[in-house]
Design a protein around this motif. Structure first.
Motif, mmCIF file in Angstrom:
data_model
loop_
_atom_site.group_PDB
_atom_site.id
_atom_site.type_symbol
_atom_site.label_atom_id
_atom_site.label_comp_id
_atom_site.label_asym_id
_atom_site.label_seq_id
_atom_site.Cartn_x
_atom_site.Cartn_y
_atom_site.Cartn_z
ATOM 1 N N TRP A 7 0.824 -1.211 0.000
ATOM 2 C CA TRP A 7 0.000 0.000 0.000
ATOM 3 C C TRP A 7 0.853 1.254 0.000
ATOM 4 N N PRO A 8 0.277 2.397 -0.488
ATOM 5 C CA PRO A 8 -1.084 2.512 -0.999
ATOM 6 C C PRO A 8 -1.186 1.992 -2.433
ATOM 7 N N ALA A 9 -2.381 1.917 -2.958
ATOM 8 C CA ALA A 9 -2.593 1.446 -4.319
ATOM 9 C C ALA A 9 -2.237 2.535 -5.337
ATOM 10 N N THR A 10 -2.565 3.760 -5.009
ATOM 11 C CA THR A 10 -2.221 4.889 -5.873
ATOM 12 C C THR A 10 -1.700 6.028 -5.014
ATOM 13 N N LEU A 11 -0.833 6.821 -5.612
ATOM 14 C CA LEU A 11 -0.217 7.923 -4.876
ATOM 15 C C LEU A 11 0.189 9.005 -5.856
ATOM 16 N N VAL A 12 -0.187 10.231 -5.547
ATOM 17 C CA VAL A 12 0.239 11.391 -6.329
ATOM 18 C C VAL A 12 1.026 12.289 -5.396
ATOM 19 N N GLN A 13 2.284 12.511 -5.762
ATOM 20 C CA GLN A 13 3.175 13.276 -4.898
ATOM 21 C C GLN A 13 3.865 14.394 -5.684
ATOM 22 N N PRO A 14 4.100 15.551 -5.061
ATOM 23 C CA PRO A 14 4.832 16.615 -5.762
ATOM 24 C C PRO A 14 6.324 16.322 -5.801
ATOM 25 N N VAL A 15 6.972 16.880 -6.810
ATOM 26 C CA VAL A 15 8.425 16.777 -6.911
ATOM 27 C C VAL A 15 9.061 17.319 -5.636
ATOM 28 N N GLY A 16 10.072 16.607 -5.142
ATOM 29 C CA GLY A 16 10.789 17.048 -3.952
ATOM 30 C C GLY A 16 10.214 16.531 -2.652
ATOM 31 N N SER A 17 9.063 15.891 -2.704
ATOM 32 C CA SER A 17 8.461 15.363 -1.472
ATOM 33 C C SER A 17 9.037 13.985 -1.159
ATOM 34 N N PRO A 18 8.908 13.534 0.096
ATOM 35 C CA PRO A 18 9.419 12.203 0.452
ATOM 36 C C PRO A 18 8.435 11.109 0.052
ATOM 37 N N LEU A 19 8.942 9.873 0.085
ATOM 38 C CA LEU A 19 8.126 8.720 -0.301
ATOM 39 C C LEU A 19 8.352 7.582 0.682
ATOM 40 N N SER A 20 7.271 6.887 0.988
ATOM 41 C CA SER A 20 7.387 5.657 1.762
ATOM 42 C C SER A 20 6.310 4.687 1.300
ATOM 43 N N LEU A 21 6.737 3.595 0.686
ATOM 44 C CA LEU A 21 5.816 2.527 0.280
ATOM 45 C C LEU A 21 6.111 1.317 1.149
ATOM 46 N N GLU A 22 5.062 0.683 1.633
ATOM 47 C CA GLU A 22 5.241 -0.431 2.550
ATOM 48 C C GLU A 22 4.673 -1.729 1.978
ATOM 49 N N CYS A 23 5.355 -2.814 2.305
ATOM 50 C CA CYS A 23 4.956 -4.139 1.839
ATOM 51 C C CYS A 23 5.133 -5.115 2.997
ATOM 52 N N THR A 24 4.120 -5.923 3.245
ATOM 53 C CA THR A 24 4.235 -6.940 4.290
ATOM 54 C C THR A 24 3.773 -8.284 3.739
ATOM 55 N N VAL A 25 4.400 -9.325 4.228
ATOM 56 C CA VAL A 25 4.093 -10.684 3.819
ATOM 57 C C VAL A 25 3.603 -11.458 5.036
ATOM 58 N N GLU A 26 2.598 -12.288 4.833
ATOM 59 C CA GLU A 26 2.075 -13.115 5.917
ATOM 60 C C GLU A 26 2.120 -14.585 5.515
ATOM 61 N N GLY A 27 2.281 -15.441 6.495
ATOM 62 C CA GLY A 27 2.177 -16.871 6.239
ATOM 63 C C GLY A 27 3.461 -17.552 5.829
ATOM 64 N N THR A 28 4.585 -16.847 5.903
ATOM 65 C CA THR A 28 5.863 -17.464 5.579
ATOM 66 C C THR A 28 6.930 -16.791 6.426
ATOM 67 N N SER A 29 8.085 -17.409 6.520
ATOM 68 C CA SER A 29 9.167 -16.812 7.294
ATOM 69 C C SER A 29 10.434 -16.780 6.448
ATOM 70 N N ASN A 30 11.259 -15.762 6.728
ATOM 71 C CA ASN A 30 12.527 -15.570 6.030
ATOM 72 C C ASN A 30 12.402 -15.611 4.511
ATOM 73 N N PRO A 31 11.449 -14.880 3.956
ATOM 74 C CA PRO A 31 11.334 -14.861 2.495
ATOM 75 C C PRO A 31 12.393 -13.954 1.878
ATOM 76 N N ASN A 32 12.688 -14.184 0.599
ATOM 77 C CA ASN A 32 13.390 -13.173 -0.189
ATOM 78 C C ASN A 32 12.351 -12.113 -0.560
ATOM 79 N N LEU A 33 12.724 -10.847 -0.438
ATOM 80 C CA LEU A 33 11.800 -9.760 -0.752
ATOM 81 C C LEU A 33 12.383 -8.890 -1.860
ATOM 82 N N TYR A 34 11.503 -8.365 -2.696
ATOM 83 C CA TYR A 34 11.945 -7.618 -3.879
ATOM 84 C C TYR A 34 11.084 -6.370 -4.062
ATOM 85 N N TRP A 35 11.715 -5.318 -4.604
ATOM 86 C CA TRP A 35 10.994 -4.177 -5.145
ATOM 87 C C TRP A 35 11.333 -4.078 -6.636
ATOM 88 N N TYR A 36 10.279 -4.023 -7.464
ATOM 89 C CA TYR A 36 10.422 -3.825 -8.897
ATOM 90 C C TYR A 36 9.694 -2.545 -9.290
#
Lengths: 112, 111
Positions: A7-36
């Protein structure tokens, strides 16, 4: 069963502003995690991946950073967004290398 | 980082036609995967191939892994509008390497 939340699903941000996108996984442990990042319905560009807490590998030098504060939490950040940061960001996990990757629903980021 | 080249980039066909899309690389893969992605969603795995020369069938979809494990093809028989989407191949060289994706083939099947 395993699930991945992004989340979030959509985001509109101005140039120069900060960003934070979060991702959580449930039901498994020690997964490999990726951002594409995906531009205009084309291929996926690998940005970061992590094999454990606090471990981050960066594939492309850029305006973004990633962190993994907990085993099943992966965060994509930026201190100051650029117009070129616009795109569709996908978080994914896999159990090991070269195995099926499970993707979140993605975040459509538009920097204006 | 391996470079996966997919062709064609775009394909528009009519319902009932057959088609083949390709995924090529100069690197040898320990395994190769095909995903399908619909607009606004994440990719979903269709198949994984691991053995050179391997052929896998998923209903009207046939996947083939090249003998040298450097290339793969996806053949769709009697395409349907529901097959419309972005088809992505992804490869892993060996343990310690994250999956890298090709740029995809965007398929449009019209009734």
């Amino acid at each position: 069963s395993q699930t991945i939340h992004q989340w979030p699903a959509t985001l509109v941000q101005p140039v120069g502003s900060p960003l934070s996108l979060e991702c959580t996984v449930e039901g498994t442990s020690n997964p490999n995690l990726y951002w594409y990042r995906q531009a205009a319905g084309r291929g996926l560009q690998l940005l970061f991946y992590s094999v454990g807490i606090g471990q981050i590998s960066s594939e492309v030098p850029q305006n973004l950073s990633a962190s993994r504060p907990q085993d099943r939490q992966f965060i994509l950040s930026s201190k100051k967004l650029l117009l070129s940061d616009s795109g569709f960001y996908l978080c994914a996990w896999s159990q090991g290398w070269n195995t099926e990757a499970f993707f979140g629903q993605g975040t459509r980021l538009t920097v204006v | 980082t391996q470079l996966l080249k997919q062709s064609p980039q775009f394909l528009s066909i009519q319902e009932g036609e057959n088609l083949t899309v390709y995924c090529n690389s100069s690197s040898v893969f320990s395994s190769l995967q095909w995903y399908r992605q619909e607009p606004g969603e994440g990719p979903v795995l269709l198949v994984t191939v691991v053995t050179g020369g391997e052929v896998k069938k998923l209903k009207r979809l046939t996947f083939q892994f090249g003998d040298a494990r450097k290339d793969s093809s996806l053949h769709i028989t009697a395409a349907q509008p529901g097959d419309t989407g972005l088809y992505l191949c992804a490869g892993g060289e060996s343990a310690g390497y994250a999956l890298n994706f090709g740029k995809g083939t965007s398929l449009l099947v019209t009734p």
